[in-house]
Design an enzyme around this catalytic site. Structure first.
Site, PDB file in Angstrom:
ATOM      1  N   SER A  15       0.439  -1.118  -0.112  1.00 20.43           N
ATOM      2  CA  SER A  15       0.065  -0.009  -0.088  1.00 20.43           C
ATOM      3  C   SER A  15       0.781   1.477   0.269  1.00 20.43           C
ATOM      4  O   SER A  15       1.287   1.594   0.560  1.00 20.43           O
ATOM      5  CB  SER A  15      -0.875   0.487   1.092  1.00 20.43           C
ATOM      6  OG  SER A  15      -1.670   1.158   1.221  1.00 20.43           O
ATOM      7  N   THR A  62      -8.573  -2.005   2.085  1.00 19.56           N
ATOM      8  CA  THR A  62      -7.956  -2.516   0.577  1.00 19.56           C
ATOM      9  C   THR A  62      -9.039  -3.910   0.811  1.00 19.56           C
ATOM     10  O   THR A  62      -9.945  -4.571   1.497  1.00 19.56           O
ATOM     11  CB  THR A  62      -7.072  -2.237   0.253  1.00 19.56           C
ATOM     12  OG1 THR A  62      -6.612  -2.170  -0.827  1.00 19.56           O
ATOM     13  CG2 THR A  62      -6.069  -2.895   1.393  1.00 19.56           C
ATOM     14  N   LYS A  66     -13.140  -4.868   1.609  1.00 20.35           N
ATOM     15  CA  LYS A  66     -14.075  -3.825   1.246  1.00 20.35           C
ATOM     16  C   LYS A  66     -16.224  -4.076   1.511  1.00 20.35           C
ATOM     17  O   LYS A  66     -16.527  -3.472   2.183  1.00 20.35           O
ATOM     18  CB  LYS A  66     -14.005  -3.417   0.453  1.00 20.35           C
ATOM     19  CG  LYS A  66     -13.199  -2.533  -0.435  1.00 20.35           C
ATOM     20  CD  LYS A  66     -12.678  -1.789  -1.856  1.00 20.35           C
ATOM     21  CE  LYS A  66     -10.745  -1.157  -1.926  1.00 20.35           C
ATOM     22  NZ  LYS A  66     -10.822  -0.672  -3.671  1.00 20.35           N
ATOM     23  N   ASN A  87     -14.496   1.797   1.216  1.00 17.80           N
ATOM     24  CA  ASN A  87     -12.966   1.924   1.652  1.00 17.80           C
ATOM     25  C   ASN A  87     -12.371   3.132   2.264  1.00 17.80           C
ATOM     26  O   ASN A  87     -10.878   2.688   2.348  1.00 17.80           O
ATOM     27  CB  ASN A  87     -12.428   1.919  -0.502  1.00 17.80           C
ATOM     28  CG  ASN A  87     -12.840   3.437  -0.400  1.00 17.80           C
ATOM     29  OD1 ASN A  87     -13.397   4.093   0.035  1.00 17.80           O
ATOM     30  ND2 ASN A  87     -11.109   4.165  -1.265  1.00 17.80           N
ATOM     31  N   ASP A 102     -13.037   5.357  -4.714  1.00 15.75           N
ATOM     32  CA  ASP A 102     -12.661   4.298  -5.729  1.00 15.75           C
ATOM     33  C   ASP A 102     -13.358   4.890  -6.948  1.00 15.75           C
ATOM     34  O   ASP A 102     -12.846   5.662  -7.781  1.00 15.75           O
ATOM     35  CB  ASP A 102     -12.900   2.634  -5.567  1.00 15.75           C
ATOM     36  CG  ASP A 102     -12.146   2.562  -4.975  1.00 15.75           C
ATOM     37  OD1 ASP A 102     -11.271   3.433  -4.393  1.00 15.75           O
ATOM     38  OD2 ASP A 102     -12.841   1.245  -4.277  1.00 15.75           O
ATOM     39  N   GLY A 126     -14.640  -6.158 -17.211  1.00 13.06           N
ATOM     40  CA  GLY A 126     -14.595  -6.302 -16.002  1.00 13.06           C
ATOM     41  C   GLY A 126     -15.759  -6.528 -15.563  1.00 13.06           C
ATOM     42  O   GLY A 126     -15.702  -5.572 -15.565  1.00 13.06           O
ATOM     43  N   ALA A 127     -16.340  -7.018 -14.926  1.00 10.49           N
ATOM     44  CA  ALA A 127     -18.076  -6.824 -14.056  1.00 10.49           C
ATOM     45  C   ALA A 127     -17.363  -7.328 -12.653  1.00 10.49           C
ATOM     46  O   ALA A 127     -18.154  -7.947 -11.953  1.00 10.49           O
ATOM     47  CB  ALA A 127     -18.901  -7.535 -14.635  1.00 10.49           C
ATOM     48  N   GLY A 128     -16.489  -7.481 -11.889  1.00  5.12           N
ATOM     49  CA  GLY A 128     -16.231  -7.387 -10.537  1.00  5.12           C
ATOM     50  C   GLY A 128     -16.217  -5.995  -9.680  1.00  5.12           C
ATOM     51  O   GLY A 128     -16.893  -5.396  -9.952  1.00  5.12           O
ATOM     52  N   ALA A 130     -13.846  -3.498  -8.646  1.00  3.87           N
ATOM     53  CA  ALA A 130     -14.019  -2.780  -9.216  1.00  3.87           C
ATOM     54  C   ALA A 130     -15.078  -1.868 -10.043  1.00  3.87           C
ATOM     55  O   ALA A 130     -15.029  -0.121 -10.058  1.00  3.87           O
ATOM     56  CB  ALA A 130     -12.627  -2.689  -9.862  1.00  3.87           C
TER      57      ALA A 130
END
Length: 262
Positions: A15, A62, A66, A87, A102, A126-128, A130
């Site tokens: 980090s 993190t 989360k 977060n 984020d 991507g579909a996560g 994030a």
């Protein structure tokens, strides 16, 4: 009195949050100490609660905590409710408050690059978690249509279904990563392909003006392909700084300028 902050995760040694928050503090005159805190995979709640019991002012969360942080909050911001992940934590009137900075970090990074977001069509790979965390802030910043592409189409479809209720003003669409085509203003890579080294091939029939990689400091086949096309590109350090600035301003009531830290 020196305010105490921390970032909690597992792993945590990578980090960069402490150096960022100490740099913000130096610039703004805030007296703080910011530490890394490693929590056992089954010990997030006790570690987090002991930090606040000891007088901690705020905590960043993190991977992989989360979603757990989200579930434990008494009060959530709208963007945290939509992201279903938190977060940024703080205590207020004895209640645990949570936010997700984020998406705002990504928006701030894109705006700092002077890439227009107004009336844009954006493709997110991507579909996560994030991806879920950035949709609402992108729409608030003016994105007109967002297409979510994922290896498992059903996961992208589920995410779109979830978000349609929460973000009714957005045009959202789900497609398979095998069906990438069309014209987009910005393509954002939110897959873990850049982290795991799995090459993600962008077909010729996919056209875009800008490319943003959420990961940073690692080789990225996604960015390599953007370079080959002579498309302006950026990696996720600006997003990291942007989300940290948002958390810092929530906690301390003063906002550092992103351009000073890029």
């Amino acid at each position: 009195m020196t305010k105490q902050f921390a970032v909690i995760g597992n792993p945590i040694e990578q980090s960069r949050s402490p150096e960022l928050h100490h740099a913000f503090a130096e610039k703004t005159g805030v007296d703080l100490n910011y530490q890394k805190r490693l929590a056992p995979l089954d010990g997030f709640e006790s570690s987090m609660r002991s930090f606040f019991a000891e007088g901690g002012s705020g905590m960043n969360v993190t991977v992989p905590f989360k979603e757990q942080a989200f579930a434990l909050c008494n009060v959530l911001t709208e963007r945290a409710q939509i992201a279903k992940a938190v977060n940024t934590l703080w205590m207020e009137n004895g209640k645990l408050h949570g936010d997700n900075t984020d998406g705002q970090g990504l928006v701030a990074a894109i705006q700092a690059l002077e890439w227009n977001l107004e009336n844009t069509t954006i493709l997110i790979l991507g579909a996560g978690g994030a991806t879920r965390g950035v949709i609402y802030p992108l729409v608030q910043a003016g994105a007109k249509k967002i297409v979510i592409a994922n290896r498992t189409l059903a996961r992208a479809e589920q995410l779109v279904d979830d978000l349609k209720t929460a973000v009714p003003q957005a045009q959202l669409q789900a497609i398979s990563l095998n069906d990438l085509e069309g014209d987009f203003d910005i393509v954002i890579n939110a897959t873990s392909a850049s982290l795991s080294g799995d090459a993600l091939q962008l077909p010729e029939k996919l056209k875009f003006k800008y490319a943003y990689e959420m990961a940073y400091g690692k080789p990225s086949s996604f960015l390599d392909q953007a370079k080959q096309r002579n498309v302006p590109y950026a990696e996720g350090f600006g997003m990291l700084v942007g989300q940290a600035i948002e958390a810092f301003s929530i906690w301390n009531g003063v906002r550092p300028q992103l351009k000073d830290f890029l």
